[in-house]
Design a protein around this motif. Structure first.
Motif, PDB file in Angstrom:
ATOM      1  N   MET A 180       0.833  -1.212   0.000  1.00  0.00           N
ATOM      2  CA  MET A 180       0.000   0.000   0.000  1.00  0.00           C
ATOM      3  C   MET A 180       0.867   1.261   0.000  1.00  0.00           C
ATOM      4  SD  MET A 180      -3.143   0.816  -0.146  1.00  0.00           S
ATOM      5  CE  MET A 180      -4.063   2.323  -0.043  1.00  0.00           C
ATOM      6  N   SER A 181       1.970   1.200   0.827  1.00  0.00           N
ATOM      7  CA  SER A 181       2.839   2.381   0.899  1.00  0.00           C
ATOM      8  C   SER A 181       3.490   2.645  -0.472  1.00  0.00           C
ATOM      9  CB  SER A 181       3.925   2.180   1.960  1.00  0.00           C
ATOM     10  OG  SER A 181       4.760   1.121   1.571  1.00  0.00           O
ATOM     11  N   PHE A 182       3.711   1.557  -1.235  1.00  0.00           N
ATOM     12  CA  PHE A 182       4.286   1.680  -2.563  1.00  0.00           C
ATOM     13  C   PHE A 182       3.341   2.484  -3.465  1.00  0.00           C
ATOM     14  CE2 PHE A 182       4.124  -0.305  -6.846  1.00  0.00           C
ATOM     15  CZ  PHE A 182       5.295   0.231  -7.337  1.00  0.00           C
ATOM     16  N   PHE A 183       2.054   2.153  -3.342  1.00  0.00           N
ATOM     17  CA  PHE A 183       1.065   2.860  -4.147  1.00  0.00           C
ATOM     18  C   PHE A 183       1.008   4.340  -3.748  1.00  0.00           C
ATOM     19  CE2 PHE A 183      -3.246   4.471  -4.725  1.00  0.00           C
ATOM     20  CZ  PHE A 183      -3.356   4.359  -6.107  1.00  0.00           C
ATOM     21  N   ILE A 184       1.006   4.591  -2.420  1.00  0.00           N
ATOM     22  CA  ILE A 184       0.933   5.984  -1.938  1.00  0.00           C
ATOM     23  C   ILE A 184       2.151   6.772  -2.424  1.00  0.00           C
ATOM     24  CG2 ILE A 184       0.932   7.449   0.155  1.00  0.00           C
ATOM     25  CD1 ILE A 184      -0.747   5.158   1.469  1.00  0.00           C
ATOM     26  N   GLN A 185       3.319   6.139  -2.336  1.00  0.00           N
ATOM     27  CA  GLN A 185       4.556   6.811  -2.801  1.00  0.00           C
ATOM     28  C   GLN A 185       4.454   7.144  -4.295  1.00  0.00           C
ATOM     29  OE1 GLN A 185       7.815   4.174  -1.880  1.00  0.00           O
ATOM     30  NE2 GLN A 185       7.724   4.652   0.305  1.00  0.00           N
ATOM     31  N   SER A 186       3.975   6.175  -5.078  1.00  0.00           N
ATOM     32  CA  SER A 186       3.832   6.389  -6.523  1.00  0.00           C
ATOM     33  C   SER A 186       2.823   7.496  -6.811  1.00  0.00           C
ATOM     34  CB  SER A 186       3.362   5.104  -7.211  1.00  0.00           C
ATOM     35  OG  SER A 186       4.307   4.106  -7.032  1.00  0.00           O
ATOM     36  N   PHE A 187       1.751   7.482  -6.027  1.00  0.00           N
ATOM     37  CA  PHE A 187       0.682   8.477  -6.197  1.00  0.00           C
ATOM     38  C   PHE A 187       1.216   9.886  -5.908  1.00  0.00           C
ATOM     39  CE2 PHE A 187      -3.148  10.785  -4.962  1.00  0.00           C
ATOM     40  CZ  PHE A 187      -4.001  10.454  -6.008  1.00  0.00           C
ATOM     41  N   VAL A 188       1.994  10.011  -4.822  1.00  0.00           N
ATOM     42  CA  VAL A 188       2.573  11.320  -4.455  1.00  0.00           C
ATOM     43  C   VAL A 188       3.551  11.766  -5.547  1.00  0.00           C
ATOM     44  CG1 VAL A 188       4.058  12.505  -2.766  1.00  0.00           C
ATOM     45  CG2 VAL A 188       2.230  10.991  -1.975  1.00  0.00           C
ATOM     46  N   ALA A 189       4.391  10.844  -5.997  1.00  0.00           N
ATOM     47  CA  ALA A 189       5.373  11.174  -7.046  1.00  0.00           C
ATOM     48  C   ALA A 189       4.673  11.561  -8.350  1.00  0.00           C
ATOM     49  CB  ALA A 189       6.281   9.975  -7.283  1.00  0.00           C
ATOM     50  N   ALA A 190       3.573  10.874  -8.645  1.00  0.00           N
ATOM     51  CA  ALA A 190       2.806  11.180  -9.858  1.00  0.00           C
ATOM     52  C   ALA A 190       2.238  12.590  -9.789  1.00  0.00           C
ATOM     53  CB  ALA A 190       1.678  10.161 -10.028  1.00  0.00           C
ATOM     54  N   ASN A 191       1.726  12.938  -8.609  1.00  0.00           N
ATOM     55  CA  ASN A 191       1.191  14.295  -8.420  1.00  0.00           C
ATOM     56  C   ASN A 191       2.270  15.349  -8.611  1.00  0.00           C
ATOM     57  OD1 ASN A 191      -1.682  14.795  -7.782  1.00  0.00           O
ATOM     58  ND2 ASN A 191      -1.331  13.059  -6.412  1.00  0.00           N
ATOM     59  N   ALA A 212       2.950   6.270 -15.126  1.00  0.00           N
ATOM     60  CA  ALA A 212       1.678   5.607 -15.463  1.00  0.00           C
ATOM     61  C   ALA A 212       0.537   6.177 -14.627  1.00  0.00           C
ATOM     62  CB  ALA A 212       1.798   4.104 -15.243  1.00  0.00           C
ATOM     63  N   ILE A 213       0.790   6.337 -13.325  1.00  0.00           N
ATOM     64  CA  ILE A 213      -0.272   6.886 -12.461  1.00  0.00           C
ATOM     65  C   ILE A 213      -0.545   8.349 -12.814  1.00  0.00           C
ATOM     66  CG2 ILE A 213      -0.852   7.509 -10.077  1.00  0.00           C
ATOM     67  CD1 ILE A 213       0.560   4.917  -9.189  1.00  0.00           C
ATOM     68  N   ALA A 214       0.527   9.111 -13.081  1.00  0.00           N
ATOM     69  CA  ALA A 214       0.346  10.523 -13.458  1.00  0.00           C
ATOM     70  C   ALA A 214      -0.512  10.617 -14.714  1.00  0.00           C
ATOM     71  CB  ALA A 214       1.704  11.178 -13.696  1.00  0.00           C
ATOM     72  N   LEU A 215      -0.220   9.788 -15.722  1.00  0.00           N
ATOM     73  CA  LEU A 215      -1.002   9.795 -16.965  1.00  0.00           C
ATOM     74  C   LEU A 215      -2.433   9.327 -16.713  1.00  0.00           C
ATOM     75  CD1 LEU A 215       1.724   8.426 -19.400  1.00  0.00           C
ATOM     76  CD2 LEU A 215       0.617  10.657 -19.540  1.00  0.00           C
ATOM     77  N   GLY A 216      -2.552   8.345 -15.823  1.00  0.00           N
ATOM     78  CA  GLY A 216      -3.881   7.855 -15.460  1.00  0.00           C
ATOM     79  C   GLY A 216      -4.718   8.978 -14.857  1.00  0.00           C
TER      80      GLY A 216
END
Lengths: 223, 231
Positions: B1-12, B204-208
């Motif tokens: 889950m923390s991996f997803f949150i980290q990716s989400f923050v980086a995407a933002n 990928a998340i940023a584009l999503g």
């Protein structure tokens, strides 16, 4: 002098059903005719024929002495520019009230100033001046009926056909509509043919009465 | 889950820093899908109007065929166009394969049936009385057709918006005909697929997120247009 309309052995079928069967009928110019009869008697069909919106299945229709050629688009267009039908349940174009009234004038390529003057004049006649720049599809049923009448009056037709012009409107709107019909007959000598279920209304407004029963003309006399 | 949150923050962070690569991918996607939508509208709107407005023999057959084409998978279109524009294809000499033009052609084929079918629905819903009113007021055939077109304009606008929403989010055609070339034919969806393959989720998340934002905007526009048409 030629009659305004002359119908000879006019018949109209929808699928296998005969909805109109008139052997002979002459309508004179400048007069007001009331067309009565029960629902399904063929009143609206007759009006659509007279408005050149439908071609009869059989028979001949003459307008001002000339036989109507339903196969010729140009001939029909020229005739339609002289006769206007106001529907029983009219629709307003989804634009302003003024632009609705202006429609017929614009397609006749009338100059803008003249158009604007006529629109203002006609809206005043039907009592809709205050809604001039408002959206037409927000008008009430009675107001839409008056708008449809204004749209027809603006082009000053030789013949005005009205399908139950007061059927779906309240009493004040009925009086306005009947007054307008009477006025334009007197002022412009426009011929008017209207359908109604109200015998008193027919007698008050029309000089002649036509009665249809199951598509056939039962009587044709002075109202 | 923390991996997803980290990716989400980086995407933002990637989005707010207006990352050049991200911007380029978004611009390619918008221009390719935008052009495909414009081209498909130019063909689909008149075709739909004609089919709805005129009394044609076999009209139901045309409409059934169109509705069938609505279910055409993007990979089938990709394959079909590939056959024509690959080196050995009839149009191979034009050098269209792995260009933005190739994606536009494929996306055009994808949404022409959609715009046509939705235009037919929009025009068929226009009350017959508008046509008769225009005629009785003295309108000729063209003027009458214009009245009907104007009354169906919100439905047609909804068709175009809906088609844009379809192409901006498709992947099969873009991947097969565009080739996912960085800075040239890489669209949001193909870039996301690539990043997923690489196991790198930030872009990928940023584009999503950008794709979802565009999709939201398109849907808001769609709702506004539908609201005006009274649907």
């Amino acid at each position: 002098m030629h009659p305004l309309f002359e119908l000879q052995n006019i018949r109209q079928h929808y699928h296998d059903r005969t909805v109109l069967d008139i052997a002979s009928l002459r309508l004179e110019a400048g007069h007001i005719y009331a067309l009565t009869g029960p629902n399904g008697a063929g009143k609206s069909t007759l009006l659509r024929l007279l408005a050149f919106l439908e071609e009869p299945t059989a028979g001949r229709l003459f307008f001002c002495g000339e036989q109507v050629r339903f196969s010729s688009r140009t001939a029909l267009l020229n005739l339609r520019r002289r006769v206007v039908l106001v529907d029983q349940h009219p629709v307003a174009f989804s634009t302003t009230v003024a632009k609705n009234v202006e429609f017929g004038l614009k397609i006749r390529k009338m100059a803008k100033k003249q158009r604007q003057r006529l629109v203002a004049e006609v809206l005043d006649t039907v009592g809709l001046s205050q809604y001039c720049h408002g959206p037409a599809n927000e008008l009430s049923g009675g107001e839409t009926q008056r708008l449809a009448l204004a749209r027809a009056l603006a082009i000053q037709p030789e013949v005005l056909l009205c399908d139950e012009p007061t059927a779906n409107v309240d009493v004040p709107n009925q009086h306005i509509i009947l007054d307008v019909l009477s006025q334009i007959n007197h002022k412009h000598s426009s011929s008017i043919i209207f359908t109604t279920h109200d015998q008193k209304q027919a007698e008050a407004l029309a000089q002649h009465g036509l009665h249809l029963e199951r598509g056939c003309l039962e009587y044709h006399n002075a109202a | 889950m923390s991996f997803f949150i980290q990716s989400f923050v980086a995407a933002n962070q990637l989005i707010w820093s207006m990352d050049a690569e991200l911007l380029n991918i978004v611009l390619v996607s918008l221009s390719v899908s935008g052009l495909a939508t414009v081209a498909a509208s130019v063909v689909g709107i008149p075709a739909g109007f004609f089919l709805a407005y005129r009394r044609l023999p076999g009209k139901r057959i045309y409409i059934t065929l169109l509705n069938t084409l609505l279910a055409l998978p993007t990979v089938v279109i990709g394959l079909f166009v590939y056959v024509f524009i690959s080196r050995r294809g009839v149009f191979g000499s034009l050098g269209l394969l792995y260009t933005q033009k190739a994606i536009i052609i494929g996306q055009f084929i994808l949404i022409v049936p959609l715009i046509t079918a939705l235009t037919i629905a929009a025009i068929s819903r226009v009350d017959e009385r508008y046509r008769n009113t225009a005629k009785t007021l003295g309108a000729n055939a063209w003027q009458t057709a214009l009245v009907v077109l104007r009354e169906g304009r919100f439905g047609i606008a909804a068709a175009v918006i809906s088609a844009f929403g379809r192409v901006i989010s498709e992947i099969g055609i873009s991947m097969m005909l565009g080739g996912n070339i960085k800075g040239y034919t890489r669209t949001m969806t193909t870039a996301m697929a690539l990043e997923y393959d690489k196991g790198s989720f930030t872009l990928a998340i940023a584009l999503g997120l950008v794709l979802m934002a565009i999709s939201l905007l398109v849907n808001i526009l769609f709702q506004l247009v539908q609201g005006r048409s009274g649907a």
